[in-house]
Scaffold this motif. Structure first.
Motif, mmCIF file in Angstrom:
data_model
loop_
_atom_site.group_PDB
_atom_site.id
_atom_site.type_symbol
_atom_site.label_atom_id
_atom_site.label_comp_id
_atom_site.label_asym_id
_atom_site.label_seq_id
_atom_site.Cartn_x
_atom_site.Cartn_y
_atom_site.Cartn_z
ATOM 1 N N THR A 15 0.761 -1.332 -0.007
ATOM 2 C CA THR A 15 0.069 0.037 0.031
ATOM 3 C C THR A 15 0.981 1.292 -0.147
ATOM 4 O OG1 THR A 15 -1.644 -1.100 1.161
ATOM 5 C CG2 THR A 15 -1.781 1.317 1.340
ATOM 6 N N LEU A 16 0.828 1.871 -1.086
ATOM 7 C CA LEU A 16 1.645 3.277 -1.162
ATOM 8 C C LEU A 16 0.578 4.462 -1.604
ATOM 9 C CD1 LEU A 16 4.660 1.749 -3.307
ATOM 10 C CD2 LEU A 16 4.752 2.372 -1.074
ATOM 11 N N LYS A 17 1.197 5.725 -1.349
ATOM 12 C CA LYS A 17 0.343 6.705 -1.636
ATOM 13 C C LYS A 17 0.650 7.105 -3.044
ATOM 14 C CE LYS A 17 -0.537 8.460 2.525
ATOM 15 N NZ LYS A 17 -1.975 8.277 3.060
ATOM 16 N N ASP A 18 -0.544 7.497 -3.782
ATOM 17 C CA ASP A 18 -0.457 7.878 -5.200
ATOM 18 C C ASP A 18 -0.086 9.199 -5.562
ATOM 19 O OD1 ASP A 18 -2.831 9.051 -4.897
ATOM 20 O OD2 ASP A 18 -3.732 7.948 -6.255
ATOM 21 N N GLU A 19 -0.238 9.749 -6.788
ATOM 22 C CA GLU A 19 0.339 11.003 -7.065
ATOM 23 C C GLU A 19 -0.597 12.189 -6.366
ATOM 24 O OE1 GLU A 19 -2.809 9.919 -10.048
ATOM 25 O OE2 GLU A 19 -1.068 9.009 -9.127
ATOM 26 N N ALA A 20 -1.831 11.634 -6.118
ATOM 27 C CA ALA A 20 -2.877 12.591 -5.267
ATOM 28 C C ALA A 20 -2.862 12.330 -3.838
ATOM 29 C CB ALA A 20 -4.382 12.331 -5.907
ATOM 30 N N GLY A 21 -2.061 11.721 -3.155
ATOM 31 C CA GLY A 21 -1.729 11.173 -1.818
ATOM 32 C C GLY A 21 -2.679 10.237 -1.181
ATOM 33 N N LYS A 22 -3.317 9.519 -2.242
ATOM 34 C CA LYS A 22 -4.592 8.610 -1.788
ATOM 35 C C LYS A 22 -3.727 7.165 -1.514
ATOM 36 C CE LYS A 22 -7.546 6.298 -4.389
ATOM 37 N NZ LYS A 22 -7.969 6.294 -5.668
ATOM 38 N N ASP A 23 -4.059 6.390 -0.767
ATOM 39 C CA ASP A 23 -3.379 5.015 -0.645
ATOM 40 C C ASP A 23 -4.097 4.037 -1.627
ATOM 41 O OD1 ASP A 23 -2.032 5.505 1.830
ATOM 42 O OD2 ASP A 23 -3.520 4.526 3.158
ATOM 43 N N VAL A 24 -3.288 3.449 -2.022
ATOM 44 C CA VAL A 24 -3.261 2.427 -3.143
ATOM 45 C C VAL A 24 -2.609 1.109 -3.009
ATOM 46 C CG1 VAL A 24 -3.010 1.777 -5.584
ATOM 47 C CG2 VAL A 24 -3.394 4.120 -5.094
ATOM 48 N N SER A 25 -3.468 0.024 -3.155
ATOM 49 C CA SER A 25 -2.904 -1.273 -2.633
ATOM 50 C C SER A 25 -3.003 -2.316 -3.923
ATOM 51 C CB SER A 25 -3.920 -2.161 -1.637
ATOM 52 O OG SER A 25 -3.651 -0.989 -0.464
ATOM 53 N N LEU A 26 -2.022 -2.999 -3.812
ATOM 54 C CA LEU A 26 -2.067 -4.148 -5.053
ATOM 55 C C LEU A 26 -3.258 -4.891 -4.819
ATOM 56 C CD1 LEU A 26 -0.640 -5.532 -7.280
ATOM 57 C CD2 LEU A 26 0.349 -7.165 -5.650
#
Length: 157
Positions: A15-26
């Motif tokens: 789980t990492l932050k995307d370009e908008a600062g939102k959490d994105v998980s595999l």
């Protein structure tokens, strides 16, 4: 450094932050094939070329059942700028501590002009709908990589 992934391995979750600062998980992509590509630095010529190649073929990749995620050690602010500059329409994730790159064996020893250092190894891992590695490519070239990947996935007939 982790061992290189091979087809059949369980893809490491993240789980990492995307370009908008939102959490994105595999895990958000479970049930679909996902192309996870690691690139060294946002807004550099080679990385822009590779990202734009993914952008330009994204619709056909998605139609074939593939999503795309780009991961780099850049901070979110650099990813925001990169996504805007290049009009990128897929998630760019910030892995500043390179923990995910480590888990995917995309962080390691590099050599440049006789100097050895640790850095991001341009790599692409295709994760299948069940979360297993379908394809693992390391030390890929920025230019022409997406076309080669499409051939390897048998998407260009």
């Amino acid at each position: 450094m982790a061992e290189r992934l091979t087809p059949g391995d369980v893809a490491p979750g993240f789980t990492l932050k995307d370009e908008a600062g939102k959490d994105v998980s595999l895990a958000d992509f479970q049930g679909r094939n996902t192309i996870v590509y690691f690139y060294p630095a946002a807004s550099t010529p080679g990385c822009a070329k590779e990202a734009c190649d993914f952008r330009d073929t994204l619709a056909s990749l998605q139609a074939a059942g593939y999503d795309v995620i780009g991961i780099s050690p850049d901070p979110v602010s650099a990813l925001t700028k990169f996504a805007q500059e290049e009009q990128l329409t897929f998630p760019l994730l910030s892995d500043e501590d390179h923990a995910v790159a480590d888990a995917y064996a995309a962080w390691g020893e590099k050599k440049n002009y006789g100097r050895t250092y640790m850095g991001l190894i341009r790599s692409t891992i295709v994760v299948d709908a069940e979360g297993r590695v379908a394809l693992a490519q390391y030390n890929v070239r920025a230019t022409g990589h997406v076309a080669k990947l499409r051939r390897d996935l048998k998407l260009d007939k």
